[in-house]
Design a protein around this motif. Structure first.
Motif, PDB file in Angstrom:
ATOM      1  N   VAL A 137       0.846  -1.199   0.000  1.00 16.46           N
ATOM      2  CA  VAL A 137       0.000   0.000   0.000  1.00 16.46           C
ATOM      3  C   VAL A 137       0.879   1.246   0.000  1.00 16.46           C
ATOM      4  CG1 VAL A 137      -1.796   1.266   1.260  1.00 16.46           C
ATOM      5  CG2 VAL A 137      -1.774  -1.247   1.292  1.00 16.46           C
ATOM      6  N   TYR A 138       0.525   2.164  -0.869  1.00 15.33           N
ATOM      7  CA  TYR A 138       1.192   3.472  -0.899  1.00 15.33           C
ATOM      8  C   TYR A 138       0.188   4.516  -0.424  1.00 15.33           C
ATOM      9  CZ  TYR A 138       4.677   1.149  -3.803  1.00 15.33           C
ATOM     10  OH  TYR A 138       5.643   0.298  -4.280  1.00 15.33           O
ATOM     11  N   ALA A 139       0.326   4.951   0.824  1.00 17.90           N
ATOM     12  CA  ALA A 139      -0.636   5.904   1.393  1.00 17.90           C
ATOM     13  C   ALA A 139      -0.149   7.323   1.156  1.00 17.90           C
ATOM     14  CB  ALA A 139      -0.799   5.637   2.881  1.00 17.90           C
ATOM     15  N   ARG A 140      -1.070   8.194   0.791  1.00 17.06           N
ATOM     16  CA  ARG A 140      -0.723   9.590   0.520  1.00 17.06           C
ATOM     17  C   ARG A 140      -0.604  10.336   1.843  1.00 17.06           C
ATOM     18  NH1 ARG A 140      -3.144   5.851  -2.187  1.00 17.06           N
ATOM     19  NH2 ARG A 140      -5.207   6.759  -2.419  1.00 17.06           N
ATOM     20  N   VAL A 141       0.588  10.834   2.114  1.00 13.69           N
ATOM     21  CA  VAL A 141       0.846  11.462   3.418  1.00 13.69           C
ATOM     22  C   VAL A 141       1.585  12.794   3.270  1.00 13.69           C
ATOM     23  CG1 VAL A 141       0.947   9.269   4.676  1.00 13.69           C
ATOM     24  CG2 VAL A 141       3.062  10.251   3.746  1.00 13.69           C
ATOM     25  N   LEU A 142       1.461  13.583   4.320  1.00 13.61           N
ATOM     26  CA  LEU A 142       2.273  14.789   4.465  1.00 13.61           C
ATOM     27  C   LEU A 142       3.330  14.492   5.523  1.00 13.61           C
ATOM     28  CD1 LEU A 142       2.608  17.819   3.679  1.00 13.61           C
ATOM     29  CD2 LEU A 142       1.348  18.316   5.784  1.00 13.61           C
ATOM     30  N   VAL A 143       4.585  14.577   5.122  1.00 12.24           N
ATOM     31  CA  VAL A 143       5.688  14.327   6.051  1.00 12.24           C
ATOM     32  C   VAL A 143       6.124  15.649   6.664  1.00 12.24           C
ATOM     33  CG1 VAL A 143       8.042  13.419   6.279  1.00 12.24           C
ATOM     34  CG2 VAL A 143       6.461  12.384   4.637  1.00 12.24           C
ATOM     35  N   THR A 144       6.231  15.645   7.978  1.00 10.76           N
ATOM     36  CA  THR A 144       6.749  16.825   8.683  1.00 10.76           C
ATOM     37  C   THR A 144       7.876  16.346   9.594  1.00 10.76           C
ATOM     38  OG1 THR A 144       5.105  16.523  10.414  1.00 10.76           O
ATOM     39  CG2 THR A 144       4.563  18.099   8.681  1.00 10.76           C
ATOM     40  N   LYS A 145       8.661  17.301  10.097  1.00  9.37           N
ATOM     41  CA  LYS A 145       9.759  16.935  10.990  1.00  9.37           C
ATOM     42  C   LYS A 145       9.640  17.790  12.240  1.00  9.37           C
ATOM     43  CE  LYS A 145      14.681  15.983  10.685  1.00  9.37           C
ATOM     44  NZ  LYS A 145      15.914  16.342   9.971  1.00  9.37           N
ATOM     45  N   ARG A 146       9.552  17.131  13.393  1.00  2.00           N
ATOM     46  CA  ARG A 146       9.453  17.862  14.670  1.00  2.00           C
ATOM     47  C   ARG A 146      10.463  17.267  15.648  1.00  2.00           C
ATOM     48  NH1 ARG A 146       4.069  16.786  13.354  1.00  2.00           N
ATOM     49  NH2 ARG A 146       3.671  15.413  15.122  1.00  2.00           N
ATOM     50  N   ASP A 147      11.260  18.121  16.244  1.00  2.00           N
ATOM     51  CA  ASP A 147      12.316  17.682  17.172  1.00  2.00           C
ATOM     52  C   ASP A 147      13.147  16.549  16.570  1.00  2.00           C
ATOM     53  OD1 ASP A 147      11.399  19.524  19.035  1.00  2.00           O
ATOM     54  OD2 ASP A 147       9.968  18.085  19.887  1.00  2.00           O
ATOM     55  N   GLY A 148      13.462  16.688  15.299  1.00  2.00           N
ATOM     56  CA  GLY A 148      14.352  15.711  14.666  1.00  2.00           C
ATOM     57  C   GLY A 148      13.684  14.414  14.251  1.00  2.00           C
ATOM     58  N   VAL A 149      12.356  14.312  14.436  1.00  3.74           N
ATOM     59  CA  VAL A 149      11.663  13.063  14.092  1.00  3.74           C
ATOM     60  C   VAL A 149      10.702  13.326  12.933  1.00  3.74           C
ATOM     61  CG1 VAL A 149      10.119  11.249  14.957  1.00  3.74           C
ATOM     62  CG2 VAL A 149      11.806  12.289  16.487  1.00  3.74           C
ATOM     63  N   PHE A 150      10.692  12.426  11.958  1.00  5.05           N
ATOM     64  CA  PHE A 150       9.742  12.542  10.858  1.00  5.05           C
ATOM     65  C   PHE A 150       8.390  11.970  11.275  1.00  5.05           C
ATOM     66  CE2 PHE A 150      13.755  12.339   8.355  1.00  5.05           C
ATOM     67  CZ  PHE A 150      13.616  13.542   7.686  1.00  5.05           C
ATOM     68  N   TYR A 151       7.319  12.668  10.897  1.00  6.34           N
ATOM     69  CA  TYR A 151       5.950  12.199  11.102  1.00  6.34           C
ATOM     70  C   TYR A 151       5.243  12.170   9.753  1.00  6.34           C
ATOM     71  CZ  TYR A 151       6.754  13.004  16.048  1.00  6.34           C
ATOM     72  OH  TYR A 151       7.258  12.957  17.312  1.00  6.34           O
ATOM     73  N   ALA A 152       4.307  11.231   9.596  1.00  6.38           N
ATOM     74  CA  ALA A 152       3.556  11.132   8.343  1.00  6.38           C
ATOM     75  C   ALA A 152       2.072  11.097   8.656  1.00  6.38           C
ATOM     76  CB  ALA A 152       3.966   9.878   7.582  1.00  6.38           C
ATOM     77  N   ARG A 153       1.367  12.098   8.133  1.00  6.98           N
ATOM     78  CA  ARG A 153      -0.077  12.205   8.390  1.00  6.98           C
ATOM     79  C   ARG A 153      -0.828  12.007   7.076  1.00  6.98           C
ATOM     80  NH1 ARG A 153      -1.082  17.788   9.211  1.00  6.98           N
ATOM     81  NH2 ARG A 153       0.702  17.541  10.604  1.00  6.98           N
ATOM     82  N   SER A 154      -1.907  11.253   7.120  1.00  5.63           N
ATOM     83  CA  SER A 154      -2.735  11.045   5.929  1.00  5.63           C
ATOM     84  C   SER A 154      -3.245  12.397   5.426  1.00  5.63           C
ATOM     85  CB  SER A 154      -3.919  10.151   6.299  1.00  5.63           C
ATOM     86  OG  SER A 154      -4.877  10.202   5.253  1.00  5.63           O
ATOM     87  N   THR A 155      -3.242  12.577   4.097  1.00  7.83           N
ATOM     88  CA  THR A 155      -3.735  13.849   3.549  1.00  7.83           C
ATOM     89  C   THR A 155      -5.202  13.771   3.139  1.00  7.83           C
ATOM     90  OG1 THR A 155      -2.836  13.190   1.421  1.00  7.83           O
ATOM     91  CG2 THR A 155      -1.498  14.690   2.751  1.00  7.83           C
ATOM     92  N   GLY A 156      -5.872  12.654   3.454  1.00  7.11           N
ATOM     93  CA  GLY A 156      -7.303  12.581   3.158  1.00  7.11           C
ATOM     94  C   GLY A 156      -7.700  11.194   2.710  1.00  7.11           C
TER      95      GLY A 156
END
Ligand code: AMP
Ligand code: MG
Length: 434
Positions: free
Chosen positions: A370-389
């Motif tokens: 599965v390739y999920a569409r996400v927005l990657v952000t970086k906070r305190d040196g850690v990458f996070y991936a949130r679904s864009t919809g």
């Protein structure tokens, strides 16, 4: 239950992994021949020749500072308390060659980039002299007080420091960046041999499709794939050739495909899912060797690949992308972009991948990757991936907000919020992920 599990695994056995599908496509696309172009037009292309410099850069020892060219031994005891006075015998600007020799006790005023005159072995910057005071006092610069004991070679940029005559400065296979274009210019090249960009013909198929810019007819939708695939081709370094829309008829598909056979690669979208549009398959099969594959991925399971006979007697590789707009783009990303990169001489095909903490679950219903569409952000040196919809393959706007595709592996039934996942980074915004 048992029955279902059985048919499920049977279907899986027919499916190609993403890697298998990619390897097959890649094996059928050639690296294209070279062309000669002005260096600026070749930006983003790959060198097809080794570049040997016919010159030294810099061509001669020159000064890295505005200052005075001197003999270091003349100023060995100079200091601000006890300056050494030298006679100024000339001036050299960048672009001028020295016409005087430095004798003991003399100096030449010299501007950045100008050649070091014979006899001199160091340059003293203006700031280490009394030039400012002399000028302020309205005195002519017939002599100058040196306040610093610069050593031999101080502020002298040696001949050939950057490039030596006869050296390979850029190897075949180098991608032309702005700096590479600069190096080509610096060794005197106006034109260069690069691997040519592939021309990629793009055809949308479907009776329901309509060109953007026209009022939308009843039962119609706008052709999203023509534009999004063409844009993807451009970004991958190809030259899109838009063939427009083929109606769901044998005659139209045949005619439009004929227009695409001059290209290096033909991409079609839609008509590759099961059943309804078999005639598209028929057209393609008649005109070459076409295979229909199920690729073990979500979105973008159905895919066609083959070689179409071209009028010139050769073949044109063809990829039949799925019709749903997200499927078309995700399939392009995984399977077509690498092929385009290979065709124009690139050797690194993979997007950068980071490991990110998921902020939403990714469900995997049926054992596909599965390739999920996400927005990657970086906070305190850690990458996070949130679904864009919504993750349906027909819902395009979430992909337009995504900068990454988070991967749930084939054999993992779900990845939960808080778990780590591999994320392919798509177009990197300026400044990276923030
Ligand atoms: P098909 O593979 O022809 O069954 O198409 C699958 C789905 O994708 C259908 O809902 C089509 O309407 C849609 N589709 C096909 N081509 C395009 C396109 N070029 N732009 C937008 N949607 C499309
Ligand atoms: Mg269709």
């Amino acid at each position: 239950m048992a029955q279902q599990a059985h048919s499920h695994s049977d279907r899986r056995a027919d499916m190609l992994s993403v890697e298998q599908a990619l390897a097959r496509i890649i094996s059928f696309v050639p690296v294209l021949p070279a062309e000669t172009k002005p260096i600026l037009d070749a930006l983003g292309q790959v060198l097809a020749e080794d570049i040997v410099s016919p010159i030294n850069i810099p061509p001669w020892d020159n000064t890295g500072m505005d200052g005075y060219a001197v003999r270091s031994q003349d100023i060995a005891s100079a200091s601000s308390g006890s300056p050494r006075i030298l006679k100024v015998i000339g001036v050299i600007a960048a672009g001028q060659m020295p016409d005087k020799q430095i004798e003991p006790g003399t100096a030449i005023r010299i501007m950045t980039g100008a050649p070091i005159p014979p006899g001199a072995d160091a340059v003293v910057a203006f700031e280490e002299t009394d030039e400012v005071e002399r000028k302020a006092a309205g005195k002519a610069l017939h002599e100058i007080a040196i306040r610093k004991a610069e050593r031999a070679r101080a502020n002298v940029r040696p001949a050939g420091e950057d490039v030596r005559r006869g050296e390979v400065v850029l190897a075949k296979g180098t991608l032309l960046s702005a700096a590479v274009v600069g190096v080509l210019a610096s060794v005197g090249r106006a034109t260069v041999q690069v691997i040519r960009r592939p021309v990629v013909a793009i055809l949308s198929t479907g009776d329901e499709l309509q060109q953007p810019g026209e009022p939308l007819g009843e039962g119609r939708i706008y052709d999203a794939n023509g534009a999004s695939i063409a844009a993807s081709v451009l970004k991958a370094g190809g030259v899109p050739k838009l063939l427009g829309i083929a109606r769901d008829s044998l005659a139209d598909v045949n005619a439009k495909i004929s227009e695409g056979l001059q290209a290096d690669l033909l991409l079609t979208s839609a008509g590759v899912s099961t059943g309804d549009y078999d005639f598209v398959k028929d057209v393609l099969a008649q005109r070459g060797s076409i295979e229909f594959w199920s690729v073990r991925m979500r979105p973008a399971k159905p895919l066609a690949f083959g070689l179409l006979k071209s009028p010139a007697g050769g073949t044109v590789p063809h990829v039949g992308l799925p019709g749903n707009p997200v499927s078309a783009l995700v399939a392009f990303e995984q399977l077509v972009r690498p092929a385009i990169l290979k065709m124009h001489g690139r050797t690194q095909f993979a997007r950068p991948v980071v490991e990110a903490t998921l902020e939403d679950d990714i469900e995997n219903y049926d054992g596909r990757r599965v390739y999920a569409r996400v927005l990657v952000t970086k906070r305190d040196g850690v990458f996070y991936a949130r679904s864009t919809g919504p993750q349906g393959s027909n819902v395009l706007t979430p992909l337009s907000r995504a900068n990454g595709l988070a991967i749930c592996p084939e054999d993992v039934p779900a990845l939960r919020r808080g778990q780590r996942a591999q994320v392919q980074l798509l177009d990197m915004p300026e400044g990276g992920v923030v």
